[in-house]
Design a protein around this motif. Structure first.
Motif, PDB file in Angstrom:
ATOM      1  N   ILE A   1       6.126  -1.825 -15.775  1.00 54.56           N
ATOM      2  CA  ILE A   1       6.201  -1.203 -17.098  1.00 54.56           C
ATOM      3  C   ILE A   1       5.802   0.256 -16.905  1.00 54.56           C
ATOM      4  CG2 ILE A   1       5.323  -1.226 -19.453  1.00 54.56           C
ATOM      5  CD1 ILE A   1       4.512  -4.236 -18.766  1.00 54.56           C
ATOM      6  N   ILE A   2       6.764   1.142 -17.105  1.00 54.93           N
ATOM      7  CA  ILE A   2       6.543   2.562 -16.861  1.00 54.93           C
ATOM      8  C   ILE A   2       6.278   3.252 -18.202  1.00 54.93           C
ATOM      9  CG2 ILE A   2       7.542   4.673 -15.912  1.00 54.93           C
ATOM     10  CD1 ILE A   2       9.275   2.736 -14.137  1.00 54.93           C
ATOM     11  N   PRO A   3       5.102   3.868 -18.338  1.00 53.47           N
ATOM     12  CA  PRO A   3       4.757   4.485 -19.623  1.00 53.47           C
ATOM     13  C   PRO A   3       5.328   5.897 -19.774  1.00 53.47           C
ATOM     14  CG  PRO A   3       2.919   4.695 -18.119  1.00 53.47           C
ATOM     15  CD  PRO A   3       4.005   3.924 -17.385  1.00 53.47           C
TER      16      PRO A   3
ATOM     17  N   GLU B   1      -8.585  -1.332 -13.116  1.00 49.06           N
ATOM     18  CA  GLU B   1      -8.768  -2.397 -12.135  1.00 49.06           C
ATOM     19  C   GLU B   1      -7.413  -2.670 -11.482  1.00 49.06           C
ATOM     20  OE1 GLU B   1      -9.714  -7.172 -11.873  1.00 49.06           O
ATOM     21  OE2 GLU B   1     -10.012  -6.122 -13.760  1.00 49.06           O
ATOM     22  N   VAL B   2      -7.376  -2.649 -10.161  1.00 42.95           N
ATOM     23  CA  VAL B   2      -6.150  -2.996  -9.450  1.00 42.95           C
ATOM     24  C   VAL B   2      -5.965  -4.493  -9.576  1.00 42.95           C
ATOM     25  CG1 VAL B   2      -4.991  -3.048  -7.216  1.00 42.95           C
ATOM     26  CG2 VAL B   2      -6.363  -1.057  -7.852  1.00 42.95           C
ATOM     27  N   LYS B   3      -4.894  -4.901 -10.232  1.00 47.11           N
ATOM     28  CA  LYS B   3      -4.645  -6.322 -10.495  1.00 47.11           C
ATOM     29  C   LYS B   3      -3.605  -6.879  -9.524  1.00 47.11           C
ATOM     30  CE  LYS B   3      -4.771  -9.882 -13.455  1.00 47.11           C
ATOM     31  NZ  LYS B   3      -5.876 -10.746 -13.640  1.00 47.11           N
ATOM     32  N   TRP B   4      -2.590  -6.056  -9.179  1.00 44.41           N
ATOM     33  CA  TRP B   4      -1.479  -6.506  -8.339  1.00 44.41           C
ATOM     34  C   TRP B   4      -1.209  -5.469  -7.259  1.00 44.41           C
ATOM     35  CZ3 TRP B   4      -0.947 -11.208 -10.022  1.00 44.41           C
ATOM     36  CH2 TRP B   4      -1.135 -11.494 -11.365  1.00 44.41           C
ATOM     37  N   VAL B   5      -0.785  -5.937  -6.095  1.00 44.19           N
ATOM     38  CA  VAL B   5      -0.367  -5.029  -5.028  1.00 44.19           C
ATOM     39  C   VAL B   5       1.023  -5.441  -4.556  1.00 44.19           C
ATOM     40  CG1 VAL B   5      -2.677  -4.411  -4.225  1.00 44.19           C
ATOM     41  CG2 VAL B   5      -1.547  -6.425  -3.265  1.00 44.19           C
TER      42      VAL B   5
ATOM     43  N   ALA C   1       2.197  -0.187  -2.852  1.00 44.89           N
ATOM     44  CA  ALA C   1       1.968   0.201  -4.245  1.00 44.89           C
ATOM     45  C   ALA C   1       0.921  -0.730  -4.844  1.00 44.89           C
ATOM     46  CB  ALA C   1       3.265   0.121  -5.050  1.00 44.89           C
ATOM     47  N   TRP C   2       0.283  -0.264  -5.898  1.00 45.76           N
ATOM     48  CA  TRP C   2      -0.681  -1.081  -6.638  1.00 45.76           C
ATOM     49  C   TRP C   2      -0.432  -0.892  -8.120  1.00 45.76           C
ATOM     50  CZ3 TRP C   2      -3.876   1.468  -9.974  1.00 45.76           C
ATOM     51  CH2 TRP C   2      -4.056   2.846  -9.767  1.00 45.76           C
ATOM     52  N   PHE C   3      -0.880  -1.885  -8.904  1.00 47.32           N
ATOM     53  CA  PHE C   3      -0.614  -1.890 -10.339  1.00 47.32           C
ATOM     54  C   PHE C   3      -1.812  -2.456 -11.091  1.00 47.32           C
ATOM     55  CE2 PHE C   3       3.268  -2.648  -7.965  1.00 47.32           C
ATOM     56  CZ  PHE C   3       4.119  -1.667  -8.457  1.00 47.32           C
ATOM     57  N   THR C   4      -2.035  -1.917 -12.269  1.00 45.77           N
ATOM     58  CA  THR C   4      -3.019  -2.492 -13.178  1.00 45.77           C
ATOM     59  C   THR C   4      -2.307  -3.571 -14.000  1.00 45.77           C
ATOM     60  OG1 THR C   4      -2.548  -0.961 -14.982  1.00 45.77           O
ATOM     61  CG2 THR C   4      -4.211  -0.266 -13.364  1.00 45.77           C
TER      62      THR C   4
ATOM     63  N   ARG D   1       1.610  -9.476  -4.883  1.00 46.30           N
ATOM     64  CA  ARG D   1       0.481 -10.388  -4.695  1.00 46.30           C
ATOM     65  C   ARG D   1      -0.664  -9.966  -5.606  1.00 46.30           C
ATOM     66  NH1 ARG D   1       3.759 -12.935  -3.089  1.00 46.30           N
ATOM     67  NH2 ARG D   1       4.305 -13.575  -1.006  1.00 46.30           N
ATOM     68  N   ALA D   2      -1.490 -10.925  -5.953  1.00 47.85           N
ATOM     69  CA  ALA D   2      -2.687 -10.637  -6.732  1.00 47.85           C
ATOM     70  C   ALA D   2      -3.688  -9.916  -5.841  1.00 47.85           C
ATOM     71  CB  ALA D   2      -3.289 -11.932  -7.267  1.00 47.85           C
ATOM     72  N   ALA D   3      -4.297  -8.869  -6.362  1.00 49.61           N
ATOM     73  CA  ALA D   3      -5.362  -8.183  -5.626  1.00 49.61           C
ATOM     74  C   ALA D   3      -6.623  -9.031  -5.756  1.00 49.61           C
ATOM     75  CB  ALA D   3      -5.591  -6.787  -6.207  1.00 49.61           C
ATOM     76  N   SER D   4      -7.300  -9.264  -4.662  1.00 50.25           N
ATOM     77  CA  SER D   4      -8.503 -10.092  -4.708  1.00 50.25           C
ATOM     78  C   SER D   4      -9.637  -9.312  -5.360  1.00 50.25           C
ATOM     79  CB  SER D   4      -8.905 -10.515  -3.295  1.00 50.25           C
ATOM     80  OG  SER D   4      -9.359  -9.394  -2.569  1.00 50.25           O
TER      81      SER D   4
END
Length: 170
Positions: free
Chosen positions: A85-87, A126-130, A139-142, A105-108
């Motif tokens: 989702i790009i804001p 919080e980094v939720k996904w990588v 890349a990483w995503f909240t 993948r889920a970030a631990s």
């Protein structure tokens, strides 16, 4: 899988444009109400947003049919649907893009932010996904930047939050 992808894709256009009435319809919450002119303009802009997977028509971005075909295939193959989702500048969703579910993948909880390249998370993020490609985080995503969905959740702690795809079930 191709049969199901094709079946779902018949619903990627507004039903008012199909002869048989198949498709989606954006309507008011109360189906008995008739939309005002202003509400109809909003409905039309929402249809355009879906059709273009964003506010503007970008030929480099998937249309809604292609987007749905991609995420349905990933959902049936991996029981995982991922899209970014790009804001816009105000932080509101401006476009959405399908992402290869096999790379997300889920970030631990013990995730080390020093492994990240490019932008760094803000103190309140919080980094939720990588996204991992060839064993490297690219890349990483909240939670607000990546939609992550499964249809067949499991209780197995070793497999959380991943689903149980039809291919695995077979």
């Amino acid at each position: 899988i191709n049969t199901r992808v094709n079946q779902v894709s018949t619903f990627t256009k507004p039903s008012r444009f199909s002869e048989d009435g198949v498709g989606y319809k954006i309507r008011l919450r109360n189906p008995n109400e008739v939309p005002t002119e202003e509400q109809q303009e909003i409905i039309n802009s929402m249809e355009l947003f879906l059709e273009n997977c964003g506010f503007n028509n970008d030929n480099n971005r998937d249309d809604f049919d292609t987007f749905i075909r991609k995420i349905v295939r990933d959902s049936l193959t991996y029981d995982q649907t991922c899209f970014e989702i790009i804001p816009d500048r105000k932080g509101k969703p401006a476009q959405f893009v399908a992402v290869d579910a096999s790379t997300i993948r889920a970030a631990s909880e013990e995730f080390d932010n020093t492994l990240l390249t490019g932008r760094n998370p803000k103190s309140n993020e919080e980094v939720k996904w990588v996204q991992i490609i060839n064993g490297t985080i690219v890349a990483w995503f909240t939670a607000n930047e990546m939609a992550f969905g499964v249809r067949n959740p499991r209780t197995n702690l070793d497999l959380q939050p991943y689903g149980y795809s039809e291919l695995e079930q077979l």
